[in-house]
Design a protein around this motif. Structure first.
Motif, PDB file in Angstrom:
ATOM      1  N   SER A 251       0.835  -1.204   0.000  1.00 33.11           N
ATOM      2  CA  SER A 251       0.000   0.000   0.000  1.00 33.11           C
ATOM      3  C   SER A 251       0.869   1.253   0.000  1.00 33.11           C
ATOM      4  O   SER A 251       1.458   1.614   1.020  1.00 33.11           O
ATOM      5  N   PHE A 252       0.976   1.873  -1.157  1.00 35.95           N
ATOM      6  CA  PHE A 252       1.674   3.155  -1.318  1.00 35.95           C
ATOM      7  C   PHE A 252       3.140   3.102  -0.929  1.00 35.95           C
ATOM      8  O   PHE A 252       3.704   4.110  -0.527  1.00 35.95           O
ATOM      9  N   ASN A 253       3.771   1.928  -1.022  1.00 36.37           N
ATOM     10  CA  ASN A 253       5.190   1.915  -0.672  1.00 36.37           C
ATOM     11  C   ASN A 253       6.032   2.360  -1.869  1.00 36.37           C
ATOM     12  O   ASN A 253       5.618   2.233  -3.025  1.00 36.37           O
ATOM     13  N   PRO A 254       7.226   2.896  -1.610  1.00 36.96           N
ATOM     14  CA  PRO A 254       8.024   3.519  -2.675  1.00 36.96           C
ATOM     15  C   PRO A 254       8.428   2.596  -3.812  1.00 36.96           C
ATOM     16  O   PRO A 254       8.753   3.071  -4.895  1.00 36.96           O
ATOM     17  N   GLY A 255       8.443   1.287  -3.570  1.00 36.57           N
ATOM     18  CA  GLY A 255       8.838   0.372  -4.632  1.00 36.57           C
ATOM     19  C   GLY A 255       7.672  -0.210  -5.401  1.00 36.57           C
ATOM     20  O   GLY A 255       7.855  -1.091  -6.243  1.00 36.57           O
ATOM     21  N   GLY A 256       6.486   0.282  -5.138  1.00 36.40           N
ATOM     22  CA  GLY A 256       5.278  -0.335  -5.684  1.00 36.40           C
ATOM     23  C   GLY A 256       5.058  -0.168  -7.168  1.00 36.40           C
ATOM     24  O   GLY A 256       4.133  -0.763  -7.729  1.00 36.40           O
ATOM     25  N   LYS A 257       5.909   0.606  -7.832  1.00 41.18           N
ATOM     26  CA  LYS A 257       5.787   0.766  -9.281  1.00 41.18           C
ATOM     27  C   LYS A 257       7.087   0.381  -9.995  1.00 41.18           C
ATOM     28  O   LYS A 257       7.307   0.772 -11.134  1.00 41.18           O
ATOM     29  N   ARG A 258       7.917  -0.403  -9.296  1.00 43.26           N
ATOM     30  CA  ARG A 258       9.212  -0.783  -9.853  1.00 43.26           C
ATOM     31  C   ARG A 258       9.181  -2.213 -10.389  1.00 43.26           C
ATOM     32  O   ARG A 258       8.744  -3.150  -9.711  1.00 43.26           O
ATOM     33  N   ARG A 300      17.552   7.215  -0.145  1.00 39.51           N
ATOM     34  CA  ARG A 300      17.694   5.916  -0.791  1.00 39.51           C
ATOM     35  C   ARG A 300      17.203   5.917  -2.235  1.00 39.51           C
ATOM     36  O   ARG A 300      17.690   5.168  -3.068  1.00 39.51           O
ATOM     37  N   LEU A 301      16.218   6.713  -2.539  1.00 35.58           N
ATOM     38  CA  LEU A 301      15.632   6.722  -3.877  1.00 35.58           C
ATOM     39  C   LEU A 301      15.619   8.132  -4.439  1.00 35.58           C
ATOM     40  O   LEU A 301      15.435   9.097  -3.710  1.00 35.58           O
ATOM     41  N   LYS A 302      15.815   8.220  -5.734  1.00 32.54           N
ATOM     42  CA  LYS A 302      15.768   9.519  -6.398  1.00 32.54           C
ATOM     43  C   LYS A 302      14.338   9.803  -6.841  1.00 32.54           C
ATOM     44  O   LYS A 302      13.738   9.016  -7.572  1.00 32.54           O
ATOM     45  N   LYS A 303      13.830  10.917  -6.396  1.00 31.64           N
ATOM     46  CA  LYS A 303      12.457  11.265  -6.719  1.00 31.64           C
ATOM     47  C   LYS A 303      12.313  11.750  -8.153  1.00 31.64           C
ATOM     48  O   LYS A 303      13.212  12.390  -8.703  1.00 31.64           O
ATOM     49  N   ALA A 304      11.148  11.455  -8.738  1.00 34.99           N
ATOM     50  CA  ALA A 304      10.736  12.108  -9.974  1.00 34.99           C
ATOM     51  C   ALA A 304       9.962  13.374  -9.588  1.00 34.99           C
ATOM     52  O   ALA A 304       9.752  13.648  -8.399  1.00 34.99           O
ATOM     53  N   LYS A 306       6.762  14.264 -10.185  1.00 31.41           N
ATOM     54  CA  LYS A 306       5.356  14.118  -9.818  1.00 31.41           C
ATOM     55  C   LYS A 306       5.222  13.457  -8.443  1.00 31.41           C
ATOM     56  O   LYS A 306       6.062  12.664  -8.040  1.00 31.41           O
ATOM     57  N   ALA A 307       4.149  13.798  -7.734  1.00 41.84           N
ATOM     58  CA  ALA A 307       3.939  13.299  -6.379  1.00 41.84           C
ATOM     59  C   ALA A 307       3.942  11.773  -6.341  1.00 41.84           C
ATOM     60  O   ALA A 307       3.371  11.110  -7.204  1.00 41.84           O
ATOM     61  N   TYR A 308       4.614  11.226  -5.328  1.00 39.94           N
ATOM     62  CA  TYR A 308       4.664   9.786  -5.044  1.00 39.94           C
ATOM     63  C   TYR A 308       5.314   8.982  -6.164  1.00 39.94           C
ATOM     64  O   TYR A 308       5.012   7.808  -6.351  1.00 39.94           O
ATOM     65  N   THR A 309       6.193   9.614  -6.924  1.00 38.83           N
ATOM     66  CA  THR A 309       6.893   8.899  -8.000  1.00 38.83           C
ATOM     67  C   THR A 309       8.393   9.021  -7.812  1.00 38.83           C
ATOM     68  O   THR A 309       8.899  10.007  -7.275  1.00 38.83           O
ATOM     69  N   PHE A 310       9.096   7.978  -8.281  1.00 37.68           N
ATOM     70  CA  PHE A 310      10.544   7.933  -8.217  1.00 37.68           C
ATOM     71  C   PHE A 310      11.091   7.596  -9.591  1.00 37.68           C
ATOM     72  O   PHE A 310      10.378   7.054 -10.450  1.00 37.68           O
ATOM     73  N   GLU A 311      12.359   7.918  -9.777  1.00 42.90           N
ATOM     74  CA  GLU A 311      12.990   7.554 -11.042  1.00 42.90           C
ATOM     75  C   GLU A 311      12.952   6.038 -11.203  1.00 42.90           C
ATOM     76  O   GLU A 311      13.240   5.294 -10.275  1.00 42.90           O
ATOM     77  N   GLY A 312      12.575   5.594 -12.380  1.00 43.23           N
ATOM     78  CA  GLY A 312      12.487   4.161 -12.650  1.00 43.23           C
ATOM     79  C   GLY A 312      11.100   3.582 -12.461  1.00 43.23           C
ATOM     80  O   GLY A 312      10.866   2.407 -12.761  1.00 43.23           O
ATOM     81  N   ASP A 313      10.151   4.387 -11.966  1.00 42.33           N
ATOM     82  CA  ASP A 313       8.766   3.910 -11.817  1.00 42.33           C
ATOM     83  C   ASP A 313       8.137   3.646 -13.183  1.00 42.33           C
ATOM     84  O   ASP A 313       8.414   4.338 -14.161  1.00 42.33           O
ATOM     85  N   LEU A 314       7.269   2.639 -13.207  1.00 44.63           N
ATOM     86  CA  LEU A 314       6.507   2.335 -14.410  1.00 44.63           C
ATOM     87  C   LEU A 314       5.149   3.020 -14.371  1.00 44.63           C
ATOM     88  O   LEU A 314       4.610   3.287 -13.300  1.00 44.63           O
ATOM     89  N   GLY A 315       4.601   3.280 -15.544  1.00 42.34           N
ATOM     90  CA  GLY A 315       3.223   3.731 -15.633  1.00 42.34           C
ATOM     91  C   GLY A 315       2.289   2.558 -15.395  1.00 42.34           C
ATOM     92  O   GLY A 315       2.716   1.394 -15.352  1.00 42.34           O
ATOM     93  N   LEU A 316       0.998   2.827 -15.271  1.00 49.59           N
ATOM     94  CA  LEU A 316       0.036   1.779 -14.951  1.00 49.59           C
ATOM     95  C   LEU A 316       0.031   0.667 -15.995  1.00 49.59           C
ATOM     96  O   LEU A 316       0.100  -0.518 -15.656  1.00 49.59           O
ATOM     97  N   GLY A 317      -0.049   1.024 -17.256  1.00 45.10           N
ATOM     98  CA  GLY A 317      -0.080   0.011 -18.316  1.00 45.10           C
ATOM     99  C   GLY A 317       1.191  -0.815 -18.351  1.00 45.10           C
ATOM    100  O   GLY A 317       1.153  -2.047 -18.523  1.00 45.10           O
TER     101      GLY A 317
END
Length: 346
Positions: A251-258, A300-304, A306-317
């Motif tokens: 739930s909303f953890n920083p690695g949730g889109k990696r 630990r992580l480099k932010k992008a 946009k809110a709640y996003t980090f470099e390397g995050d994927l989009g939903l699709g």
């Protein structure tokens, strides 16, 4: 004389033209902003918490009693009580006031669910915003260490108000009713894990998070006397997550889109196990949450941007495609201010 009159006429004409242009501007939102209604309501509740009003009103009291005990003017005491009653925080009976159930649970400091400390943290946050000119110069940036020291507790208390109700959605799944082991990945305060164990008496929940988070979370969860909730220290970017889990919940953890975490999650799940991931995927535009996101840092992580996003995050699709590439079948996706992805390991 005539020259002066011409200048006066020209000035008036110019002012009239400027006024017409001003009236065409869309500035209604600024007027609404300057009413400060939400801030004033926050200030009332913050003040009442400092005065101990909610504890005093655990028994019915008249405005006169409140005025004398809490040391308010009679007029102010009556007005505050009427306002709190309009918000459902007090109940008036026979000219006396007592706290409502919601106040007893969330606003009385005697309650383990009290959000009083959240109000103090938010007061400090208001000061942060009111001194934003220094932050925008690179001064007073909020850091990750501050997040772990206090934010875990604050996020837990805030989750009690609304977000924690998401557990009922998961509890409706047949797989949840049969589940024996659940992993709360990056579970922070541990309240989700605790709530899940309350909804399934056979369930054991493990909360996996960084050591500094686990230390804060253990202290936070003590008053709840949580049974069947364990804490596991680790870094999900470096460490394995365990195995033989029926459910992995994130739930909303920083690695949730990696993408790199998906194979680890798959290895942690049994065949047929359920992966639940709740995340904020970037919306169009650039709002106040996006601005705030850029004003404090994670080491630990480099932010992008946009809110709640980090470099390397994927989009939903992209994220759903990666899940399918790693042997998951996505069976439900829904958005409700956030996006929830429910997938089954094949």
């Amino acid at each position: 004389m005539r020259r002066t009159q011409r200048w006066i006429k020209l000035f008036k004409s110019s002012q009239f033209s400027i006024m017409l242009e001003v009236l065409k501007l869309n500035a209604e939102w600024l007027q609404e902003l300057l009413k400060l209604e939400e801030l004033k309501t926050f200030a009332v509740l913050h003040g009442c918490l400092k005065l101990g009003l909610f504890e005093f009103l655990e028994k019915p009291r008249s405005a006169e009693e409140i005025s004398k005990e809490v040391k308010l003017s009679h007029r102010a005491a009556k007005a505050v009580c009427r306002f709190l009653s309009s918000k459902g925080l007090l109940i008036e009976e026979g000219g006396k006031y007592r706290i409502s159930e919601i106040s007893k649970v969330f606003l009385s400091r005697r309650s383990p669910f009290s959000i009083a400390e959240v109000f103090e943290e938010k007061r400090e946050e208001i000061e942060f915003w009111l001194n934003l000119e220094n932050t925008m110069k690179g001064e007073n940036l909020r850091r990750e260490a501050d997040f772990f020291k206090r934010r875990i507790r604050v996020l837990g208390k805030i989750a009690l108000l609304k977000d924690l109700k998401f557990v009922f959605k998961i509890a409706s799944l047949e797989e949840f009713r049969k589940a024996k082991r659940l992993l709360d990945l990056g579970g922070g305060h541990g309240l989700y894990a605790y709530a899940f164990t309350l909804l399934n008496e056979e369930l054991i929940a493990d909360v996996f998070d960084l050591p500094e988070v686990v230390n804060s979370a253990k202290d936070f969860l003590k008053p709840f006397n949580a049974q069947r909730v364990n804490f596991v220290e680790g870094d999900f970017f470096r460490d394995e997550l365990g195995e033989n889990y029926d459910i992995v919940f994130s739930s909303f953890n920083p690695g949730g889109k990696r993408a790199e975490l998906i194979p680890k999650i798959s290895r942690a799940l049994k065949k047929g196990g359920i992966y639940v991931n709740r995340q904020y995927f970037p919306a169009d535009g650039f709002g106040i949450e996006d601005l705030e996101w850029n004003l404090w840092g994670f080491e630990r992580l480099k932010k992008a941007s946009k809110a709640y996003t980090f470099e390397g995050d994927l989009g939903l699709g992209e994220y759903i495609s990666k899940l399918e590439d790693n042997g998951f079948k996505v069976f439900e996706v829904f958005s409700k201010g956030y996006t929830a992805i429910l997938a089954r390991k094949l």
